[in-house]
Design an enzyme around this catalytic site. Structure first.
Site, short mmCIF file in Angstrom:
data_model
loop_
_atom_site.label_atom_id
_atom_site.label_comp_id
_atom_site.label_asym_id
_atom_site.label_seq_id
_atom_site.Cartn_x
_atom_site.Cartn_y
_atom_site.Cartn_z
N ASP A 64 4.42 -2.46 -1.67
CA ASP A 64 3.08 -2.56 -2.24
C ASP A 64 2.73 -1.23 -2.88
OD1 ASP A 64 0.57 -3.63 -2.88
OD2 ASP A 64 -0.34 -2.81 -1.08
N SER A 65 1.71 -1.25 -3.73
CA SER A 65 1.26 0.00 -4.35
C SER A 65 0.65 0.94 -3.32
CB SER A 65 0.24 -0.30 -5.44
OG SER A 65 -0.82 -1.06 -4.89
N CYS A 121 2.58 -6.70 -3.64
CA CYS A 121 1.59 -6.29 -4.63
C CYS A 121 1.52 -7.31 -5.77
CB CYS A 121 1.98 -4.92 -5.19
SG CYS A 121 0.85 -4.27 -6.42
N ASN A 122 0.33 -7.87 -5.96
CA ASN A 122 0.15 -8.86 -7.04
C ASN A 122 0.36 -8.23 -8.40
OD1 ASN A 122 -1.43 -11.56 -5.91
ND2 ASN A 122 -1.66 -9.78 -4.61
N THR A 123 -0.12 -7.00 -8.54
CA THR A 123 -0.02 -6.31 -9.83
C THR A 123 1.44 -6.07 -10.18
OG1 THR A 123 -2.13 -5.25 -9.30
CG2 THR A 123 -0.88 -4.32 -11.12
N GLU A 147 -10.47 1.73 -0.83
CA GLU A 147 -9.71 2.97 -0.60
C GLU A 147 -10.62 4.11 -0.13
OE1 GLU A 147 -6.44 3.78 -0.63
OE2 GLU A 147 -6.12 1.64 -0.74
N CYS A 165 -4.93 -10.04 -4.83
CA CYS A 165 -4.70 -8.61 -4.65
C CYS A 165 -4.56 -8.34 -3.15
CB CYS A 165 -5.90 -7.83 -5.22
SG CYS A 165 -5.84 -6.06 -4.87
N THR A 166 -3.64 -7.47 -2.80
CA THR A 166 -3.38 -7.20 -1.38
C THR A 166 -4.59 -6.69 -0.62
OG1 THR A 166 -2.55 -5.05 -2.10
CG2 THR A 166 -0.90 -6.71 -1.50
N HIS A 167 -5.52 -6.04 -1.32
CA HIS A 167 -6.68 -5.49 -0.63
C HIS A 167 -7.73 -6.55 -0.29
CE1 HIS A 167 -4.96 -1.73 -1.94
NE2 HIS A 167 -5.95 -1.03 -1.44
N1 DGL Z 1 -1.75 -3.86 -4.38
C1 DGL Z 1 -2.39 -4.22 -5.61
C2 DGL Z 1 -2.36 -5.72 -5.84
O1 DGL Z 1 -2.02 -6.50 -4.97
C3 DGL Z 1 -3.80 -3.71 -5.73
C4 DGL Z 1 -4.02 -2.24 -5.55
C5 DGL Z 1 -3.72 -1.39 -6.78
O2 DGL Z 1 -4.45 -1.47 -7.78
O3 DGL Z 1 -2.75 -0.66 -6.70
O4 DGL Z 1 -2.64 -6.13 -6.92
#
Ligand code: DGL
Length: 263
Positions: free
Chosen positions: A7-8, A70-72, A154, A182-184
């Site tokens: 993940d990011s 991470c979705n992104t 964050e 998004c993971t968050h």
């Molecule tokens: N982890 C990212 C996601 O799932 C979101 C956090 C980021 O912007 O890095 O899209």
């Protein structure tokens, strides 16, 4: 071989928790690229190069299957990784993302109108719209970017994150399913559910990914057979600070997060 999760940042630990709860017997390596967080505001070129680097790192940590939580990164990099990079670099390694399992879940109750809440980069890629419409071409899809949510989480400002999330949720009150892309966002799911009529299904990846990975491994015995079963979890980040340490400890009190070497 271990199961890698990328993940990011540390949001993907929520998905990792789902994996560990569903399949505690395996060995997991989690890698959060905290040095480059947030990905959602980066260019596609940056997200692609961070993702390639992260996958190389997890391969070097003996991961045989890697889930991009991470979705992104899934939106921007997964296709390239699966079709171009992995076949040349490490053809025996499997790399999976979160979008397809999430889309399947969103459509499981015959939805005709689906909403997607995600980062700017994910929305710009239109991956959810594309994949949803591949399965159901006449589906109505509304994709909304929520750039304030990741920074607020964050910064530990949950009051701001929840009130913003509820504002977004209100614009989705006439849909059938809302994808939290998004993971968050699983951290905001209660606030989002409260702001929506009960008939709107909120699709939160922490509630579906455990069963999806279990099912995948059951159907792919050739991968499953290579995975070690020591019940361990290692949490690595590209940049460690006290905030990340505390975040990881809240989810996995028994694991000490480590900064990777040569980040
Ligand atoms: N982890 C990212 C996601 O799932 C979101 C956090 C980021 O912007 O890095 O899209």
């Amino acid at each position: 071989m271990k199961i890698g999760v990328f993940d990011s940042g540390l949001g993907g630990l929520v998905i990792t928790k789902a994996f560990v709860e569903a399949m505690p017997e395996y060995d997991y390596v989690y890698y959060g690229d905290t040095a480059h967080l947030p990905y959602g505001e980066k260019t596609s070129g940056q997200i692609l190069s961070y993702s390639i680097e992260a996958i190389k790192y997890l391969i070097s940590q003996k991961c045989g299957i890697i889930i991009i939580a991470c979705n992104t990164a899934t939106s921007i990099a997964l296709r390239y990784l699966q079709q171009r990079f992995i076949p040349e670099y490490a053809p025996d390694i499997k790399v999976l993302g979160v979008v397809i399992p999430t889309v399947e879940e969103a459509l499981s109750d015959n939805a005709v109108k689906v909403g997607v809440l995600a980062t700017q980069a994910t929305v710009r890629s239109h991956i959810y719209q594309t994949e949803l419409k591949k399965i159901k071409p006449d589906l109505e899809v509304i994709e909304t970017a929520a750039p304030e949510l990741v920074p607020a989480i964050e910064n530990n400002d949950f009051a701001l994150a929840e009130s913003k999330a509820q504002e977004y949720a209100k614009s989705f009150s006439d849909i059938d399913s809302l994808i939290l892309g998004c993971t968050h966002y699983p951290l905001l799911k209660q606030a989002i559910r409260q702001a929506l009529p009960e008939r709107v299904k909120v699709v939160s990846q922490d509630e579906l990914m455990g069963a999806k990975l279990k099912d995948y491994l059951y159907r792919h015995m050739e991968i499953d057979i290579c995975l070690s079963r020591g019940g361990s979890l290692q949490i690595l980040v590209s940049k460690l600070n006290e905030h990340y340490r505390q975040t990881a400890l809240r989810l996995f009190p028994e694991v000490e997060v480590e900064e990777r070497e040569n980040a």
